[in-house]
Design a protein around this motif. Structure first.
Motif, PDB file in Angstrom:
ATOM      1  N   UNK A 137      69.827  41.189  57.329  1.00 15.51           N
ATOM      2  CA  UNK A 137      68.814  41.601  58.316  1.00 15.51           C
ATOM      3  C   UNK A 137      68.305  40.386  59.083  1.00 15.51           C
ATOM      4  N   UNK A 138      68.016  39.301  58.356  1.00 16.67           N
ATOM      5  CA  UNK A 138      67.533  38.080  59.022  1.00 16.67           C
ATOM      6  C   UNK A 138      68.606  37.490  59.936  1.00 16.67           C
ATOM      7  N   UNK A 139      69.856  37.538  59.479  1.00 12.65           N
ATOM      8  CA  UNK A 139      70.950  37.031  60.309  1.00 12.65           C
ATOM      9  C   UNK A 139      71.092  37.852  61.588  1.00 12.65           C
ATOM     10  N   UNK A 140      70.911  39.163  61.477  1.00 15.74           N
ATOM     11  CA  UNK A 140      71.011  40.021  62.660  1.00 15.74           C
ATOM     12  C   UNK A 140      69.968  39.635  63.693  1.00 15.74           C
ATOM     13  N   UNK A 141      68.715  39.440  63.264  1.00 15.01           N
ATOM     14  CA  UNK A 141      67.657  39.090  64.211  1.00 15.01           C
ATOM     15  C   UNK A 141      67.957  37.748  64.882  1.00 15.01           C
ATOM     16  N   UNK A 142      68.472  36.789  64.125  1.00 12.46           N
ATOM     17  CA  UNK A 142      68.795  35.486  64.706  1.00 12.46           C
ATOM     18  C   UNK A 142      69.907  35.608  65.740  1.00 12.46           C
ATOM     19  N   UNK A 151      63.949  40.607  73.244  1.00  8.98           N
ATOM     20  CA  UNK A 151      63.109  39.792  72.356  1.00  8.98           C
ATOM     21  C   UNK A 151      62.741  40.624  71.137  1.00  8.98           C
ATOM     22  N   UNK A 152      63.456  40.411  70.031  1.00  5.95           N
ATOM     23  CA  UNK A 152      63.236  41.193  68.817  1.00  5.95           C
ATOM     24  C   UNK A 152      62.739  40.259  67.722  1.00  5.95           C
ATOM     25  N   UNK A 153      61.548  40.505  67.249  1.00  5.92           N
ATOM     26  CA  UNK A 153      60.927  39.658  66.237  1.00  5.92           C
ATOM     27  C   UNK A 153      61.485  40.003  64.858  1.00  5.92           C
ATOM     28  N   UNK A 154      61.752  38.973  64.056  1.00  8.26           N
ATOM     29  CA  UNK A 154      62.243  39.175  62.700  1.00  8.26           C
ATOM     30  C   UNK A 154      61.227  39.990  61.897  1.00  8.26           C
ATOM     31  N   UNK A 218      75.340  46.825  64.997  1.00  9.10           N
ATOM     32  CA  UNK A 218      76.422  46.736  65.990  1.00  9.10           C
ATOM     33  C   UNK A 218      76.021  47.457  67.273  1.00  9.10           C
ATOM     34  N   UNK A 219      75.369  48.632  67.114  1.00  3.96           N
ATOM     35  CA  UNK A 219      74.883  49.378  68.276  1.00  3.96           C
ATOM     36  C   UNK A 219      73.919  48.523  69.091  1.00  3.96           C
ATOM     37  N   UNK A 220      73.021  47.822  68.397  1.00  2.00           N
ATOM     38  CA  UNK A 220      72.055  46.975  69.089  1.00  2.00           C
ATOM     39  C   UNK A 220      72.705  45.851  69.861  1.00  2.00           C
ATOM     40  N   UNK A 221      73.690  45.202  69.240  1.00  2.00           N
ATOM     41  CA  UNK A 221      74.379  44.094  69.902  1.00  2.00           C
ATOM     42  C   UNK A 221      75.143  44.580  71.129  1.00  2.00           C
TER      43      UNK A 221
END
Length: 311
Positions: A137-142, A151-154, A218-221
């Motif tokens: 999850x943290x890797x996704x936000x980074x 702009x998505x906050x962890x 993946x959808x978000x990216x």
């Protein structure tokens, strides 16, 4: 009197709904200067969720509901809530009480007395969550913050209070492939973040498996970045350059030193590697093409089977 629309997406939440309702009503009693309306969105639940919502609607006329013809996903439920809310403000909340209603007065105070268009929440810990899930999850936000304009906050939750102009901006983005966290960040507006410790579900089980979360990421990216396409192009250029260098090297070694070309194992490895890169690039292209295909179909984001707007 200003109105707050409380939007609650529900999927198989029969155990947590009565507990959620009791808690949110306690919060409503503390906020005397605001009128509440409740919009429960039943996302094609398979249990008694809809029956409980109907029971609550019988005793509380502030409750409106919409029931989907099937499970369209949380993103569709969120959109349906925004599309049907009538409030000056709207707050998006989960029914499992991981979004504590007791924060709502504080959120309203921030948005009312300051120049904020949104007051959002984020978890500062992931207590009770598997470590490997927290890591990814943290890797996704980074990753998504580096490769996109969103702009998505962890640790950001969907739990947020928004003004009407922000709601209208969200509704203007009527795309079929939706990723609300990215939409909230992409449209901008002034946002105040409130931090709180992670709270585990009050009842029931999470509907988000690791695989579902992976697909959602993946959808978000794909929704907010074209970097994967650029990466595929870069890999093509890099391997083209490497192939030219190797061809020149083999020709020189054969003509100058009379050294025959080495055996087939190295050639087989190169063909496999390049073939894999090609398939990966085609796959990336296919993902973007499939999203474009779904958008051009202009299918509805959700289909309603039952609702009580006119009651």
């Amino acid at each position: 009197m200003e109105k707050i629309s409380v939007i609650v997406p529900c999927y198989n939440e029969q155990e947590s709904l009565p507990l959620f309702y009791n808690e949110i009503k306690k919060t409503e009693e503390k906020m005397h200067s605001v009128f509440f309306e409740y919009i429960f969105v039943d996302d094609g639940s398979k249990d008694g969720t809809l029956a409980i919502i109907k029971e609550l609607a019988e005793i509380d006329k502030k409750i409106k509901y919409i029931s989907f013809s099937r499970n369209f996903g949380k993103e569709a439920a969120i959109y349906a809530g925004f599309q049907n809310c009538q409030g000056d403000y709207a707050v998006l909340m989960d029914a499992d009480l991981q979004d504590p209603p007791k924060l709502l007065p504080k959120m309203y105070d921030y948005i009312k007395n300051n120049e904020y268009d949104s007051v959002a929440t984020r978890r500062v810990t992931r207590k009770g969550e598997p470590r490997i899930r927290s890591f990814f999850a943290r890797m996704f936000y980074k990753i998504i913050n580096k490769i996109s304009d969103a702009d998505i906050v962890d640790g950001a939750r969907d739990y947020r209070l928004m003004t009407r102009r922000m709601i209208d901006a969200i509704l203007s983005m009527s795309e079929y492939n939706r990723f609300s966290k990215g939409i909230f960040g992409w449209i901008g507006f002034n946002t105040k973040w409130i931090e709180y410790e992670n709270i585990e579900r009050v009842a029931g089980e999470t509907k988000w498996s690791f695989w579902k979360l992976f697909r959602y990421s993946i959808e978000g990216i794909l929704a907010f970045s074209i970097v994967p396409l650029q990466l595929a192009s870069i890999m093509g250029i890099v391997f083209f350059g490497i192939s030219i260098v190797l061809i020149v090297f083999l020709i020189v070694r054969t003509l100058v030193f009379g050294d025959p070309v080495a055996g087939w194992p190295s050639l087989a490895c190169l063909i496999t590697l390049i073939g894999g890169v090609q398939l990966l690039s085609i796959g990336i292209l296919g993902q973007y093409l499939s999203k474009t295909y779904l958008e051009t179909k202009k299918r509805p984001i959700y289909i309603s089977r039952e609702e009580n707007w006119d009651d």
